[in-house]
Structures are given as C-alpha cells and as structure tokens.
Design an enzyme around this catalytic site. Structure first.
Site, PDB file in Angstrom:
ATOM      1  N   ASP A 118      43.736  43.689  50.008  1.00 60.93           N
ATOM      2  CA  ASP A 118      43.287  42.211  48.962  1.00 60.93           C
ATOM      3  C   ASP A 118      43.560  41.109  50.046  1.00 60.93           C
ATOM      4  O   ASP A 118      45.456  40.981  50.347  1.00 60.93           O
ATOM      5  CB  ASP A 118      44.169  41.627  47.880  1.00 60.93           C
ATOM      6  N   ASP A 317      37.705  34.894  50.081  1.00 61.73           N
ATOM      7  CA  ASP A 317      38.215  36.087  49.560  1.00 61.73           C
ATOM      8  C   ASP A 317      37.641  37.410  48.830  1.00 61.73           C
ATOM      9  O   ASP A 317      36.115  37.584  48.712  1.00 61.73           O
ATOM     10  CB  ASP A 317      38.277  35.718  48.229  1.00 61.73           C
TER      11      ASP A 317
END
Ligand SMILES: *[C@@H]1O[C@H](CO)[C@@H](O)[C@H](O)[C@H]1NC(C)=O
Ligand SMILES: *[C@@H]1O[C@H](CO)[C@@H](O)[C@H](O)[C@H]1NC(C)=O
Ligand SMILES: *[C@@H]1O[C@H](CO)[C@@H](O)[C@H](O)[C@H]1NC(C)=O
Ligand SMILES: *[C@@H]1O[C@H](CO)[C@@H](O)[C@H](O)[C@H]1NC(C)=O
Length: 436
Positions: A118, A317
């Site tokens: 992440d 992201d």
C-alpha cells in the site's frame, strides 16, 4: 542493494481491449529466486484470497467501483493529525480491498505472510495472536524470539495516530476500509527476499471492530511518512522503490517491485514528487493538464492545482483501481473523449458513464505531468466487458463531497509502466515497460 519482487495480476472478467495470451502462473518457482520474492494480485491463482466463486463482469465492475469509493474516502480522510475516520454507515458496505500482496517473513524463526502493498499507508501491521475479530492467519508473537513490544516512551510511539498507553506499552488505533483496529506498536525482524530488516516497527493488531474485512494478513506500508518501510530502511534501500504493475488482461501475468536504487531504469522521464502536509503519507505529483487526442482539454485550474493548505492535488496510488478526477476535470476529459469517439452513441455500464458497443475511432489520452507527458496505451484507459460487448472509458469523477479536489492516478492507468518512487531526490519516474 536492490531487491526484485514479482507482481502477480488481477481481476476476473475485466478483460481489456486486446486479445488474451494464455499463460500459467508458476506460484512456487519465484520462491527459489535469491534476488526477490513474488507479489501476487489478490485474485491471482497464486493467492489464497482469490474469490471462490467467479462473478459476472458487471458485478465485478460495480464492486471495483464501490471499493474505489471506500479507497477515496480513506485517501480523503488522511488530513493532518486526523488519521482516524468515522466508521462508514452500515448501509454502505464499503470494502477497501488491497490489490497486490507480497510474501514476507516476520520473526525468528520466520513466519510467512502475504501482506498487501500500500503506497498510501505508512505503518505496516499484521494480525497478532489473541486478536479479537481478526481472520485466522495471525502472527504468533510468542513463537518469535526477536519480538518486542515498544513502550510509551519510544520515539516511534509519537509517530502513530492517537497513541494510547496500555500498562506501559504503546497502543494505537487505525481505521481501514471502515473498520477500526486496535494495535500495539511492536518490533521484529522483517525478511524481504534475502534482506533482513531487524527491529522493524509495525502494528500488532489486537482487535478489529467494524463491518468490513481488513486485509487478511496485514499491510506493508510504502507511504512516505516516518513509520513506512522506506523510512525504516533508508540505509538499505535509500528511499527508492519502483514497481511495474502487470496487465489487467489476465490474473496470471506478473510484474515486479524493486527496492533500492540499483537496477532502476536509467532512461526515464521524471516529474517532481510533492509533499502535502495535509496528507503527508501520499505521493503527490503536479498534473498540469490532460490531452485527449491532440487537444489539451479545458480544465478549471482549481481542479488540478496542488494546494498544501487544503490537501488538493493529484496523488499516485497503488490501492485505487480506476483513475479519479475532480468533477470539472473529469467532465472536460469525458466530453472531449465523447466528441472524438466514433460512433458517437454512448451508454453507461456499472459505474462508468462513457461506454461504446463497437468503438471505431478511439482518441489517445495523455497525462501531462510537470516535465513528463505520459500517453496511455488503450489498454490503460479502456475496459472491455466480454459478456456485454461493451467498452468503457475506465475513469470516473472523484466524490463530490470532497472539500478539496483530489485526483488519483490509479493502478489501471499505471499497468505496464514502471513507476520509480525516488523519494530521496523528490521525483517520480514513469516509463512504459511491458512487464506482463
Ligand atoms: C491462468 O492459469 C491457469 C492455471 O493456473 C490456466 O488454467 C488459465 O488458462 C490461465 N489463464 C490465462 C488467461 O492465461
Ligand atoms: C496490547 O494491546 C492491548 C489492548 O489493545 C492490551 O490490553 C495489551 O496489554 C497489549 N499487550 C502488550 C504486550 O502490551
Ligand atoms: C481504540 O479501540 C479500542 C477497542 O477497539 C477502544 O476501546 C478504544 O477506546 C480506542 N481508542 C481510541 C483512542 O480511539
Ligand atoms: C508535453 O506536450 C506539450 C504539447 O502538447 C508540449 O508543449 C510540452 O513541451 C510537453 N512536455 C514535455 C515535458 O515534453
């Protein structure tokens, strides 16, 4: 020291625009490579977390959209000193599902976990023994001779959100995908392929409350804040990593994640990495404009502008699937795209509003970052439904309730490109690379 990790690919019926190549993943093979370890897509045949039942394309699309909604909520919530967000209402089943997982080892002797990668989280965490509400696979801290619980006075305890002191040990709560986790701040040896990272600081999850599942074996935080993997391995990896996300065409494809400056591409376009104090974990870039075909579309400046006071801007992201643009920016792109598409008749499908049955003329889309124009291959902006013979523009508008415009360059748009996060030199490199 460079470390290569292999990424494994993605969803079910989401077949992109071109024909498929048959490949079979070799889940065990890469485990023998001394240079790296595998990263699987969560739905890869190599992942134990893949759904047991295959679902239809429309459902998958819909689910990806709702997962992305939750992701957006999460990204938006990351404002300074307020990392804990209210739990989402029960009506909305928001699930923040991680897309890629990496096999790591923790403890002495090592215990194996598939942690979600992440880029927008700093602290790593794993479910620990005794955890209430965690999935079954948990880290057995009692079995590790190198495990330590950090005290409230530890410097790292000041870097977690809302620390609390539990009888001398440092505790904290984190919210992820609408669920809240209570964790103790702990340390143990983290092993990534051949690299040992002693005294790696992470959250040992003790309790999960909330309606939604959390990543079953934890997350590996690659954000840019103080507790992230990068910050904890500055000598080893010199604040540098890169990935090439595999194509969405088949779950069997693989890509790679490289940690450290060695082995990174030399000829690559760079755009400055920006730091936004409002969301200090995120990787901001300056998206100056967007071109559709040969035309630079007319987007109000405020929709793309970087603003350290409000947190507005553009982030890259790994955990969002489809690129989100602030409403005025999305409208401008969509309208120009529709004008140039032939035939002109469009429909909607799932969460997408610009879909075609038989596209004939398709314009290009270029993200114009400061210093780097990135023209997307069609596979990076068109998603094809095999069941309904429909092809959609794979982007959407950011939620309108956002108080400041947040644009997210997401994984669908990043596939088959290498993204080099060179935090040391404050720059992001982007180049096309066929990694799957
Ligand atoms: C993926 O691999 C599986 C075997 O694990 C194979 O049956 C399947 O055909 C492959 N799919 C594609 C699209 O290559
Ligand atoms: C871990 O945290 C829990 C509460 O979340 C606390 O009760 C427990 O004492 C902590 N464990 C250690 C070893 O500090
Ligand atoms: C953290 O979570 C625990 C249990 O889920 C709860 O009892 C506690 O009040 C929370 N602490 C904070 C600071 O939110
Ligand atoms: C990007 O493309 C525009 C033309 O559309 C050009 O003016 C600009 O110089 C290009 N930027 C870079 C960094 O190549």
């Amino acid at each position: 020291m460079a470390l290569s990790l292999t990424l494994f690919l993605l969803p079910l019926f989401l077949s992109p625009f071109t024909s498929q190549t048959l490949t079979t993943p070799n889940c065990a093979a890469v485990d023998h490579l001394s240079s790296g370890l595998q990263i699987f897509h969560i739905n890869s045949p190599c992942s134990p977390f893949r759904p047991k039942q295959q679902i239809s394309f429309e459902e998958t699309l819909f689910q990806s959209q709702s997962k992305d909604q939750a992701r957006l909520q999460y990204l938006v919530s990351l404002v300074a000193k307020r990392s804990v967000v209210p739990i989402a209402s029960g009506r909305q089943q928001v699930v923040q599902s991680p897309t890629y997982v990496v096999r790591v080892k923790i403890g002495t002797p090592p215990q194996v976990f598939l942690m979600a990668v992440d880029t927008s989280n700093d602290a790593s965490w794993v479910p620990c023994d005794g955890c209430v509400g965690c999935p079954s696979a948990v880290f057995s801290s009692e079995k590790s001779s190198s495990f330590k619980v950090l005290g409230c006075q530890a410097a790292q305890c000041k870097q977690v959100p809302n620390p609390v002191c539990n009888i001398g040990s440092c505790g904290f709560n984190v919210t992820y995908g609408g669920s809240t986790m209570a964790a103790n701040l702990t340390q143990d040896t983290l092993k990534l392929a051949v690299d040992d990272i002693p005294e790696y600081t992470f959250g040992c999850i003790q309790k999960v409350t909330g309606p939604n599942p959390v990543p079953p074996q934890g997350i590996l935080g690659l954000g840019r804040g103080p507790l992230s993997l990068l910050s904890q391995t500055q000598t080893l990896y010199q604040s540098t990593f890169s990935y090439c996300l595999p194509s969405y065409k088949s779950l069997n494809f693989s890509g790679s994640l490289k940690l450290g400056p060695v082995g990174q591409p030399i000829r690559i376009k760079y755009t400055p990495l920006l730091k936004n104090p409002k969301r200090s974990s995120l990787y901001y870039v300056n998206l100056v404009a967007i071109r559709v075909g040969r035309r630079i579309v007319d987007i109000p400046k405020a929709a793309l502008a970087f603003n350290p006071n409000t947190g507005a801007g553009t982030v890259v992201d790994s955990g969002t699937v489809y690129t989100r643009l602030a409403q005025p920016a999305y409208d401008a792109v969509k309208n120009e795209f529709r004008r140039r598409m032939k035939p002109a008749t469009f429909t909607s499908l799932g969460g997408f509003d610009t879909c075609y049955t038989v596209p004939i003329t398709i314009p290009t889309i270029t993200f114009m970052f400061q210093g780097a124009n990135v023209t997307l291959p069609q596979d990076n902006f068109l998603i094809h439904s095999s069941s309904s013979s429909t092809t959609c523009l794979a982007m959407a508008a950011s939620p309108e309730n956002v108080n400041s415009a947040l644009n997210v360059i997401a994984s669908f748009q990043q596939q088959n490109h290498r993204y080099v996060f060179d935090v040391k030199n404050n720059r992001l490199g982007i180049s096309r690379e066929t990694c799957s």
